[in-house]
Design a protein around this motif. Structure first.
Motif: not given
Lengths: 513, 249
Positions: B54-69
């Motif tokens: 895990e890492s902060a940027p990984l979670y951040f990008n994943l959050g972004n992808a979910y948001f866009k989805n």
């Protein structure tokens, strides 16, 4: 403050009780007028009730159950109160067990039981247990409230006729009887169509509406919570949400939550329903949340009523340094004006520092080790210091600890001269090594330590007798060898060195005080 | 003593070397995101998570992808996870706050305990690792002064003052670390991820509905019973919600 008066009527008739007045803070407060009707003796109740208390053969009943509603022609969703009254003139055992009446087509709320009271009907004293329900019809037309039933154990008739059966009377060879109430028919009226608002909420009762905001001054794009409280009498659960006015150009509006608080005032159900709405002003300036309109039907006045909240004035401040743009004209303080201002920030290119999922630093071995090391060093230093101080204060212990070391040193020296050329020097070393080892161990002077004294000291300290004999032999032999050096062979020397060594090892296991 | 030193060095090295991420997968996921294939991006980011990294940027990008989805619940879930690892990252804070505005139910009238919110504001921008190492350093300094003072018997005014000051600092930093740990790790928090998340007054679907949750709402898990969690909302309302409707972070 409450004053209680007990009135005992002297004759039947109707008597007025005048207003009571009291003076408080130079002001006179008046109570209401009362009228009291005193009935003739024996005719304490209505004809209807006294008829119900008599059975077909004309005898008074021991018990009966009556169901009454206060309004047989309610409007749909208007409260009616159902009262179950259980009259019992005989003794009974245990507590009566009630089967609730069926109330299909109603929304039911139990108001509760009244404290049992007594009433005289047809010259007979009845105990009355009363239970009330609030019913809200949910459909129009003829509805039926089914029979309620009470099961109660009363003294058996057959037994009581037999006369003085003491035990039977006391220990209740009773019989269980079921008492059923009458069926109540209710005709539910539809709401009048005359004057019915187009946006009728369906709410029935008597209500008031009030709105309040949690703040009057707010930055653009920051939320203001507005609570809309509808309270009064009626079915609180069926109160519909007030319709928010169209304010798209001024606010974004979110529904936050609703909560209900149902209360009873006598047998009338009422309470408060709270709607929380979040208003987010879109632009700065003095803007207003306009009155929120609501309507309901008041069955007591048979007409539709319109209520509304007061307008709420808001002062919306412009947040510093931001300009309007599209959907979010005034971004919150965190928003930077860029192409991303209306969107989420873009993904990151670098995965950054990674770690195992859910690894907790506090539980990781490196963290524990790093913190434990200084603690161990500290503990070690303290231990060393304590030991040093103990040595300093205890010469005896120091000597005892150093004894083996000293003896070894002497034996090593003896070994280096262990040949026939220096027999007497060798045996002097061996002798001194053994005696001074014992002296050190016991913290006594090695001078004048005779073989006999050594023997007794060792015996006192519970040394093994075999060991004592060995020591005695070695010392005696060494003494002899010092003066008869020429008779000693290399083998003797080697075996004596070996013996001395073994003695030392054995001795160090003897604990000396 | 020599053996111990070697052991420490080995464990230090082994721990710092444990995690070297597969950055190619991350780059690939980012590429999918750029091409607006958010579902594929989610799949790839999740794949990295499944390798226990895990890492902060990984979670951040994943959050972004979910948001866009359009999955607000999961977006907020992963932004929260990202924020816990990197609390001072402005992008994470921005996106979290931005996403929370889209939740159809807003929690208003939130009044936190003033002591809790004061402590929370003190440690807000630091993550637990930072606080833990901070208190560790002060702890070590404190022990060194103690060794000088008690172990080696040095005694002067400056050393005595140092012991007291370091002790106070130690109490403060370890107190804050403990608070952070309890607040962000020991307290079980979750995000509602399902639409129409009904919150009941009891642990069964036959109970009355207390309120209707919406994706993105953050709750604290108080207890559980069979299929239900007893949850506390930020505005102090509580109720029972089915386990599958929320995700712990």
């Amino acid at each position: 403050m409450t004053y209680h008066y007990l009135l005992i009527p002297k004759r039947p008739g109707t008597f007025p009780i005048d207003q009571i007045s009291a003076v408080y803070n130079n002001k006179r407060y008046k109570g209401n007028r009362l009228e009291l009707t005193v009935l003739k003796d024996g005719s304490t109740v209505s004809d209807k009730l006294s008829k119900r208390a008599v059975n077909v053969t004309g005898k008074t009943k021991d018990y009966f159950l009556e169901a009454i509603v206060d309004n047989k022609t309610p409007y749909v969703n208007e409260q009616i109160t159902l009262t179950l009254k259980f009259y019992i003139a005989s003794r009974y055992y245990g507590s009566p067990e009630l089967t609730e009446p069926t109330t299909t087509g109603f929304w039911k709320e139990i108001i509760g039981n009244k404290t049992p009271y007594n009433q005289k009907i047809n010259d007979r004293q009845y105990k009355i247990i009363e239970r009330k329900y609030a019913l809200f019809p949910t459909q129009t037309g003829e509805l039926e409230i089914g029979r309620a039933m009470i099961r109660v154990t009363v003294p058996s008739k057959r037994q009581s006729r037999r006369g003085n059966n003491f035990f039977g009377g006391l220990f209740g060879n009773g019989e269980e009887v079921s008492i059923r109430s009458n069926i109540v028919k209710v005709k539910v009226k539809p709401l009048p169509t005359k004057g019915k608002p187009d946006d009728f909420t369906g709410t029935i009762g008597k209500f008031s509406i009030h709105a309040s905001a949690n703040k009057k001054v707010v930055e653009a794009n920051q939320p203001v919570s507005v609570s809309i409280k509808i309270s009064g009498r009626g079915n609180i659960k069926s109160i519909a949400e007030p319709k928010m006015p169209e304010l798209d150009d001024q606010f974004r509006i979110y529904r936050a939550s609703t909560s209900e608080n149902i209360s009873k005032s006598g047998s009338i159900l009422g309470g408060t329903k709270l709607f929380e709405e979040v208003f987010i002003p879109k632009r700065p300036g003095d803007i207003e949340i306009p009155p929120i309109k609501y309507n309901y039907f008041d069955p007591s006045q048979k007409q539709y009523k319109y209520i509304s909240t007061k307008a709420i004035k808001l002062k919306v401040i412009k947040p510093e340094g931001y300009t309007a743009s599209g959907d979010i004209p005034f971004p919150a303080p965190d928003f930077k004006i860029s192409s991303n201002a209306r969107d989420i920030r873009y993904i990151k290119d670098d995965i950054g520092d990674t770690q195992p999922v859910n690894q907790l630093i506090l539980a990781s071995p490196i963290y524990i080790i790093v913190n434990a090391i200084p603690l161990f060093i500290f503990a070690g230093m303290i231990a060393v210091r304590v030991r040093r101080e103990k040595f300093a204060s205890d010469v005896g212990l120091a000597r005892s600890r150093a004894a083996l070391k000293e003896a070894k040193r002497r034996l090593t020296k003896a070994k280096s001269i262990a040949h026939t050329d220096s027999v007497s020097e060798f045996y002097v070393e061996v002798y001194t090594a053994v005696t001074s080892f014992i002296a050190d161990k016991m913290n006594i002077s090695p001078h004048g330590l005779t073989i006999e004294r050594i023997k007794s000291l060792l015996a006192d300290n519970n040394a093994d007798t075999g060991l004592i004999t060995q020591i005695e032999e070695l010392l005696k032999h060494s003494d002899f060898a010092r003066y008869a050096s020429s008779s000693m062979t290399q083998d003797d020397i080697n075996s004596d060195l070996e013996k001395a060594h073994n003695i030392m090892v054995a001795m160090s296991e003897v604990s000396f005080e | 003593m020599n053996k111990l030193t070697v052991f420490i060095l080995i464990s230090l090295l082994s721990i710092t070397a444990t995690v070297t991420a597969d950055t190619s997968l991350f780059t690939e996921a980012n590429k999918q995101y750029e091409q607006k294939d958010y579902s594929k991006a989610i799949e790839l980011y999740t794949e990295i998570l499944n390798t226990n990294i895990e890492s902060a940027p990984l979670y951040f990008n994943l959050g972004n992808a979910y948001f866009k989805n359009g999955d607000l619940g999961h977006a907020i879930l992963f932004y929260m996870k990202a924020k816990r690892l990197a609390p001072d990252d402005q992008a994470i804070r921005h996106n979290l706050e931005f996403a929370q505005r889209f939740s159809s139910v807003q929690m208003e009238g939130v009044e936190l305990n003033p002591v809790t919110s004061f402590l929370a504001s003190l440690v807000d921008t630091y993550n637990l690792t930072f606080l833990a190492w901070g208190s560790s350093i002060i702890f070590i300094l404190f022990i060194i002064t103690l060794i000088l003072r008690l172990g080696m018997g040095y005694n002067n005014a400056m050393l005595r003052a140092g012991v007291v000051i370091l002790l106070l600092l130690l109490m403060i930093t370890s107190g804050l670390t403990t608070f952070k740990y309890r607040y962000e790790y020991l307290t079980k928090r979750a995000v509602i991820i399902a639409e129409n998340a009904k919150v009941f007054t009891g642990a069964s679907e036959q109970s009355d509905i207390e309120l209707e949750g919406a994706p993105g709402l953050i709750v604290e898990i108080l207890s559980e019973s069979a299929d239900f969690y007893n949850v506390l909302f930020e505005n102090k309302r509580r109720g029972w919600i089915k386990k599958g409707l929320i995700a712990e972070f």
